[in-house]
Design a protein around this motif. Structure first.
Motif, PDB file in Angstrom:
ATOM      1  N   LEU A  45       0.830  -1.207   0.000  1.00 60.83           N
ATOM      2  CA  LEU A  45       0.000   0.000   0.000  1.00 60.83           C
ATOM      3  C   LEU A  45       0.864   1.257   0.000  1.00 60.83           C
ATOM      4  N   ALA A  46       1.956   1.224   0.757  1.00 58.96           N
ATOM      5  CA  ALA A  46       2.860   2.388   0.795  1.00 58.96           C
ATOM      6  C   ALA A  46       3.396   2.676  -0.606  1.00 58.96           C
ATOM      7  N   ARG A  47       3.703   1.631  -1.346  1.00 58.94           N
ATOM      8  CA  ARG A  47       4.171   1.833  -2.735  1.00 58.94           C
ATOM      9  C   ARG A  47       3.051   2.402  -3.587  1.00 58.94           C
ATOM     10  N   GLU A  48       1.877   1.802  -3.477  1.00 63.11           N
ATOM     11  CA  GLU A  48       0.734   2.264  -4.287  1.00 63.11           C
ATOM     12  C   GLU A  48       0.371   3.704  -3.965  1.00 63.11           C
ATOM     13  N   LEU A  49       0.499   4.058  -2.705  1.00 67.34           N
ATOM     14  CA  LEU A  49       0.106   5.407  -2.278  1.00 67.34           C
ATOM     15  C   LEU A  49       1.276   6.390  -2.389  1.00 67.34           C
ATOM     16  N   GLU A  50       2.368   5.902  -2.977  1.00 65.29           N
ATOM     17  CA  GLU A  50       3.529   6.734  -3.320  1.00 65.29           C
ATOM     18  C   GLU A  50       4.140   7.407  -2.093  1.00 65.29           C
ATOM     19  N   LEU A  51       4.368   6.583  -1.066  1.00 65.08           N
ATOM     20  CA  LEU A  51       5.012   7.072   0.149  1.00 65.08           C
ATOM     21  C   LEU A  51       6.518   6.816   0.079  1.00 65.08           C
ATOM     22  N   GLY A  52       7.081   7.127  -1.095  1.00 62.16           N
ATOM     23  CA  GLY A  52       8.482   6.795  -1.356  1.00 62.16           C
ATOM     24  C   GLY A  52       9.464   7.486  -0.428  1.00 62.16           C
ATOM     25  N   ASP A  53       9.062   8.606   0.154  1.00 59.02           N
ATOM     26  CA  ASP A  53       9.964   9.315   1.076  1.00 59.02           C
ATOM     27  C   ASP A  53      10.087   8.608   2.413  1.00 59.02           C
ATOM     28  N   TYR A  63       7.666   6.089   5.517  1.00 59.51           N
ATOM     29  CA  TYR A  63       6.374   5.923   6.185  1.00 59.51           C
ATOM     30  C   TYR A  63       6.598   5.180   7.485  1.00 59.51           C
ATOM     31  N   ARG A  64       5.528   5.025   8.256  1.00 59.52           N
ATOM     32  CA  ARG A  64       5.640   4.330   9.531  1.00 59.52           C
ATOM     33  C   ARG A  64       4.495   3.330   9.659  1.00 59.52           C
ATOM     34  N   VAL A  65       4.819   2.153  10.166  1.00 59.68           N
ATOM     35  CA  VAL A  65       3.811   1.133  10.481  1.00 59.68           C
ATOM     36  C   VAL A  65       3.803   0.972  11.997  1.00 59.68           C
ATOM     37  N   VAL A  66       2.618   1.094  12.586  1.00 60.17           N
ATOM     38  CA  VAL A  66       2.481   1.091  14.046  1.00 60.17           C
ATOM     39  C   VAL A  66       1.453   0.038  14.449  1.00 60.17           C
ATOM     40  N   VAL A  67       1.773  -0.699  15.506  1.00 63.02           N
ATOM     41  CA  VAL A  67       0.807  -1.651  16.064  1.00 63.02           C
ATOM     42  C   VAL A  67       0.683  -1.346  17.559  1.00 63.02           C
ATOM     43  N   ASN A  68      -0.252  -0.499  17.920  1.00 57.92           N
ATOM     44  CA  ASN A  68      -0.497  -0.223  19.332  1.00 57.92           C
ATOM     45  C   ASN A  68      -1.047  -1.495  19.975  1.00 57.92           C
ATOM     46  N   THR A  69      -0.484  -1.851  21.114  1.00 57.49           N
ATOM     47  CA  THR A  69      -0.841  -3.132  21.729  1.00 57.49           C
ATOM     48  C   THR A  69      -1.099  -2.964  23.218  1.00 57.49           C
ATOM     49  N   GLY A  70      -2.333  -3.185  23.606  1.00 59.98           N
ATOM     50  CA  GLY A  70      -2.715  -3.097  25.016  1.00 59.98           C
ATOM     51  C   GLY A  70      -2.923  -1.658  25.452  1.00 59.98           C
ATOM     52  N   PRO A  71      -3.494  -1.480  26.641  1.00 62.67           N
ATOM     53  CA  PRO A  71      -3.818  -0.128  27.127  1.00 62.67           C
ATOM     54  C   PRO A  71      -2.598   0.795  27.199  1.00 62.67           C
ATOM     55  N   ALA A  72      -1.500   0.309  27.733  1.00 62.42           N
ATOM     56  CA  ALA A  72      -0.315   1.172  27.834  1.00 62.42           C
ATOM     57  C   ALA A  72       0.316   1.408  26.470  1.00 62.42           C
ATOM     58  N   GLY A 108       1.819   8.085   6.630  1.00 64.45           N
ATOM     59  CA  GLY A 108       2.801   8.695   5.749  1.00 64.45           C
ATOM     60  C   GLY A 108       2.320  10.031   5.232  1.00 64.45           C
ATOM     61  N   GLY A 109       3.206  10.665   4.458  1.00 62.52           N
ATOM     62  CA  GLY A 109       2.837  11.943   3.860  1.00 62.52           C
ATOM     63  C   GLY A 109       3.323  13.134   4.659  1.00 62.52           C
ATOM     64  N   ARG A 110       4.008  12.875   5.764  1.00 56.90           N
ATOM     65  CA  ARG A 110       4.641  13.948   6.540  1.00 56.90           C
ATOM     66  C   ARG A 110       5.828  13.339   7.282  1.00 56.90           C
ATOM     67  N   PRO A 111       6.781  14.171   7.710  1.00 57.89           N
ATOM     68  CA  PRO A 111       7.887  13.622   8.500  1.00 57.89           C
ATOM     69  C   PRO A 111       7.372  13.093   9.839  1.00 57.89           C
ATOM     70  N   MET A 112       7.950  11.980  10.266  1.00 59.06           N
ATOM     71  CA  MET A 112       7.554  11.358  11.530  1.00 59.06           C
ATOM     72  C   MET A 112       8.590  11.674  12.609  1.00 59.06           C
ATOM     73  N   ALA A 113       8.103  12.084  13.761  1.00 58.88           N
ATOM     74  CA  ALA A 113       9.017  12.392  14.862  1.00 58.88           C
ATOM     75  C   ALA A 113       9.416  11.112  15.608  1.00 58.88           C
ATOM     76  N   TRP A 114      10.541  11.192  16.295  1.00 56.75           N
ATOM     77  CA  TRP A 114      10.985  10.096  17.171  1.00 56.75           C
ATOM     78  C   TRP A 114      11.559  10.679  18.446  1.00 56.75           C
ATOM     79  N   PRO A 115      11.245  10.189  19.633  1.00 54.53           N
ATOM     80  CA  PRO A 115      10.365   9.049  19.870  1.00 54.53           C
ATOM     81  C   PRO A 115       8.891   9.417  19.695  1.00 54.53           C
TER      82      PRO A 115
END
Ligand code: AMP
Ligand code: ZN
Length: 113
Positions: A71-79, A81-90, A104-111
């Motif tokens: 999907l990232a390729r199809e949606l042209e997120l070539g710059d 992207y981030r994949v996130v799996v939030n798990t559990g309440p915390a 995707g589509g914007r710069p992602m901050a870390w942490p």
């Protein structure tokens, strides 16, 4: 009828903008996007979280991740992207049906927050 909103979306009982409709999974636009592109990839199987996926279903996790990449390729997120799996309440999980966020589509901050 299931009370799980993602099971209901996967069954077509609740509306969503579908980007993928496959035998084993669906991808939908997030209702409250946190980035210009924000897609959720979810298995049709009701696994309440990453932690609840049965060991014999581990290959399904690779498939979900590969769909995020495609999907990232199809949606042209070539710059990037981030994949996130939030798990559990915390972990920030609010819907108890496993889903991968593709952002995707914007710069992602870390942490992340
Ligand atoms: P999480 O907090 O990781 O469990 O993510 C749940 C995500 O589901 C959030 O980003 C919500 O905006 C999204 N969401 C909740 N209800 C819907 C819905 N009906 N259609 C699409 N996305 C939804
Ligand atoms: Zn469900």
């Amino acid at each position: 009828m299931s009370e799980c909103i993602f099971c209901r979306i996967a069954a077509g009982d609740l509306p969503a903008r579908l980007l993928r409709d496959e035998p084993d999974l669906v991808a939908i636009a997030d209702l409250h996007p946190q980035a210009p592109t924000h897609v959720l990839v979810l298995p049709r199987a009701h696994w309440t979280s990453l932690d609840a996926v049965p060991p014999q279903e581990t290959p399904a996790l690779g498939r979900l991740l590969a769909v995020c990449r495609d999907l990232a390729r199809e949606l042209e997120l070539g710059d990037g992207y981030r994949v996130v799996v939030n798990t559990g309440p915390a972990g920030g999980q609010t819907v108890d049906h496993l889903h991968l966020h593709l952002l995707g589509g914007r710069p992602m901050a870390w942490p992340p927050g």
